[in-house]
Each structure stands twice: as C-alpha cells, then as structure tokens.
Design a protein around this motif. Structure first.
Motif, PDB file in Angstrom:
ATOM      1  N   SER A   1       0.768  -1.104  -0.095  1.00 54.83           N
ATOM      2  CA  SER A   1      -0.118  -0.004  -0.055  1.00 54.83           C
ATOM      3  C   SER A   1       0.922   1.269  -0.001  1.00 54.83           C
ATOM      4  N   PHE A   2       2.078   1.013   0.379  1.00 54.07           N
ATOM      5  CA  PHE A   2       3.255   2.192   0.232  1.00 54.07           C
ATOM      6  C   PHE A   2       3.890   2.347  -0.958  1.00 54.07           C
ATOM      7  N   LYS A   3       3.678   1.505  -1.863  1.00 47.60           N
ATOM      8  CA  LYS A   3       4.373   1.341  -3.124  1.00 47.60           C
ATOM      9  C   LYS A   3       3.752   2.142  -4.257  1.00 47.60           C
ATOM     10  N   THR A   4       4.295   2.485  -5.178  1.00 44.69           N
ATOM     11  CA  THR A   4       3.891   2.967  -6.617  1.00 44.69           C
ATOM     12  C   THR A   4       3.057   1.489  -7.309  1.00 44.69           C
TER      13      THR A   4
ATOM     14  N   THR B   1       5.515   5.860   0.130  1.00 45.65           N
ATOM     15  CA  THR B   1       4.697   7.096  -0.475  1.00 45.65           C
ATOM     16  C   THR B   1       3.173   6.927   0.203  1.00 45.65           C
ATOM     17  N   PHE B   2       2.568   7.912   0.765  1.00 51.01           N
ATOM     18  CA  PHE B   2       1.313   7.997   1.250  1.00 51.01           C
ATOM     19  C   PHE B   2       0.430   8.666   0.037  1.00 51.01           C
TER      20      PHE B   2
ATOM     21  N   GLU C   1      -5.089   9.779  -2.426  1.00 54.39           N
ATOM     22  CA  GLU C   1      -5.911   9.597  -3.531  1.00 54.39           C
ATOM     23  C   GLU C   1      -7.268   9.028  -3.088  1.00 54.39           C
ATOM     24  N   LEU C   2      -7.382   7.958  -2.048  1.00 56.04           N
ATOM     25  CA  LEU C   2      -8.424   7.433  -1.429  1.00 56.04           C
ATOM     26  C   LEU C   2      -9.446   8.521  -1.033  1.00 56.04           C
TER      27      LEU C   2
ATOM     28  N   ASN D   1      -4.863  -0.803 -11.076  1.00 54.94           N
ATOM     29  CA  ASN D   1      -3.914   0.017 -10.081  1.00 54.94           C
ATOM     30  C   ASN D   1      -4.011  -0.753  -8.879  1.00 54.94           C
ATOM     31  N   TYR D   2      -2.987  -1.699  -8.826  1.00 54.69           N
ATOM     32  CA  TYR D   2      -3.126  -2.616  -7.408  1.00 54.69           C
ATOM     33  C   TYR D   2      -2.588  -2.011  -6.180  1.00 54.69           C
ATOM     34  N   ALA D   3      -1.760  -0.847  -6.267  1.00 52.95           N
ATOM     35  CA  ALA D   3      -1.189  -0.189  -5.228  1.00 52.95           C
ATOM     36  C   ALA D   3      -2.465   0.551  -4.624  1.00 52.95           C
ATOM     37  N   LEU D   4      -3.491   1.137  -5.443  1.00 53.40           N
ATOM     38  CA  LEU D   4      -4.555   1.617  -4.840  1.00 53.40           C
ATOM     39  C   LEU D   4      -5.323   0.674  -4.115  1.00 53.40           C
ATOM     40  N   GLN D   5      -5.609  -0.489  -4.548  1.00 55.86           N
ATOM     41  CA  GLN D   5      -6.410  -1.485  -4.092  1.00 55.86           C
ATOM     42  C   GLN D   5      -5.464  -1.935  -2.757  1.00 55.86           C
TER      43      GLN D   5
END
Length: 276
Positions: free
Chosen positions: A37-40, A57-58, A63-64, A240-244
């Motif tokens: 969750s902290f990756k791009t 990164t946060f 974005e959420l 967008n797996y990072a966002l998920q």
C-alpha cells in the motif's frame, strides 16, 4: 522416564515450530498487502517484486480520501458501527428480560427468536427491503442501520450468560430499593463484561465490514460504506494494484488493532460461556 519427558519436549517443540511456520504463512499475505500500500503501482508490477517499498509513499491513501470519496465511506461506516453498538445494548436488554423475568409466552417467544437463526439473511433481504421502501426508508442511513439493531444470536448469548447470574443478588438489590434500570446498568452489565467483549468485537466487525445490505438499500454513493467503496475501487481501478492494496489495508488494520487489544477478553468470554 527421562526419555519420555524428552519425547514430550521434542513433540512440543515440533508443534511450536509447525504452528509458527503456519502462522507466518497465514500472516505473510497481510504483510505484503500493508507494505504494497506504500508502493507505487509501477513498483508492484515490476518483474522482480520486493516485500519492502523502495521509496514509501502515502499517495495511494491521499488519492483514496481526496479523490475517491473514501472519507464519506468512512463516515458512513463509523455511523453504522456506532449504531450497531446501540443494537448490542438492545440485545443485552432482551437477553436480560428472557433470563430474569417471567411473563406469559416467554418460552414460546424465545423459541420464535431462536427460529429466526435458521433463516438465512439473504432470504429476508427482499421482504425487509420492500417493507422499508413502503415507509420511505430506502436510500437512507437509517434504513441501513434499522434492520440490524437486534439479532437472535446476540439475544441468545446474553440470555444464556445472564441465566448464570445469581437471582439472590438481584433480589437483594431490589430490597435495597434499586430500580430495574439501576440493576441492569450497575450490576448486570459489569458482571457480563466477558460476553460483552465477545459481542462487542463481533458487532464491530459486522458493522465495519457491512457490504451487501448497504449495497442493496442505498442508491446514492453518499450512503456507501467502506466495503462497497472498496468493491467500486476494484471495478474502476482494476489495474491499479497499489490503490487497491491501500484500500484493503485501511479496511483490515482497524480490525487487527481491535482484535489485538481485546483478544484476552474475547477468549475469556468464550471460555466462560463454554464452562457455564
């Protein structure tokens, strides 16, 4: 004799190592989710993946909440969860009534409450929806909260536990002039702390993870919960797996924290219920 003790120690050591390995295997996907969750998204999709982010990164969490309306989903989820605890109090009151009061039709009414446990929730969703729609409570938070305020399982657990509380103690309180409200809040609830802890965490998990009923009853996105929002996220940002991972992490972490804090009380509550 010593060989027998050594065999027991070796067996316990083997079981401990086995359980440790299985625990790590079970927790590893959660660990991967949290760090991801902290990756791009580019870092997650690289050919040689890594567990730890190269540059944390946060941005995913920002974005959420700033673009994808997760703040509204969080507010709705917190309201539903808080109202669920009001339902927990109602279940405790009903369990106390069935355990400590005698009234006509008590056993038959309790059997009817238990009978509702045999009916799957999915079967009653459409009738409940039509009932709420007829009184104008669809697409409103109160329509999401109202059907879950009382539950047969909670009433049953409270009734079984409160049956074990001494009637003499309650009668002594009544002779001293205590009202039924005083007895319930000052005697019954403090004594019932183990079962309250069990029901409390189950209530929190149920409210926090509420998905199907809010999805059915709410047509407007402003009434969606975090679970519904996470499902929308998977549909709208499937690549967008990072966002998920950020959305899933935000859903899971509070439950892990609550369970870690109240684990001792939960186990104690189940043990007490089993012994009684």
């Amino acid at each position: 004799m010593n060989s027998h003790k050594n065999a027991q120690m070796s067996f316990k050591l083997f079981i401990g190592i086995l359980l440790g390995v299985l625990g790590i295997m079970t927790f590893f996907p959660f660990l991967w989710m949290i760090f991801s969750s902290f990756k791009t998204n580019a870092e997650i999709n690289q050919i040689v993946p890594s567990l730890f982010p190269k540059e944390a990164t946060f941005d995913n969490f920002k974005e959420l909440f700033f673009r994808l309306n997760f703040g509204t989903y969080l507010k709705n989820t917190l309201i539903i969860t808080a109202c669920s605890f009001v339902g927990l109090l109602l279940n405790a009151m009903a369990g106390y009534g069935f355990a400590k009061f005698d009234f006509k039709g008590k056993n038959g009414l309790f059997l009817m409450v238990l009978a509702t446990m045999m009916i799957p929730g999915q079967v009653t969703m459409i009738p409940v929806y039509l009932l709420l729609n007829s009184v104008g409570l669809t697409n409103r938070l109160i329509g999401i909260v109202l059907p879950g305020l009382a539950g047969a399982f909670g009433i049953f657990l409270f009734r079984q536990f409160m049956n074990t509380i001494s009637n003499e103690m309650l009668e002594a309180a009544r002779l001293d002039g205590a009202s039924e409200w005083y007895i319930f809040f000052k005697i019954i609830l403090p004594v019932s702390r183990p079962i309250l802890a069990v029901q409390g965490i189950l209530t929190f998990i149920g409210g926090w993870n509420s998905f199907l009923w809010p999805l059915i009853i709410a047509n407007d996105e402003k009434y969606y919960t975090l679970s519904v929002g996470l499902q929308l996220l998977q549909g709208q940002h499937g690549n967008n797996y990072a966002l998920q991972m950020a959305g899933a992490t935000f859903m899971v972490i509070p439950i892990l924290i609550v369970f870690s804090i109240f684990q001792k009380y939960i186990l104690q509550g189940f043990n007490v219920s089993g012994i009684k």
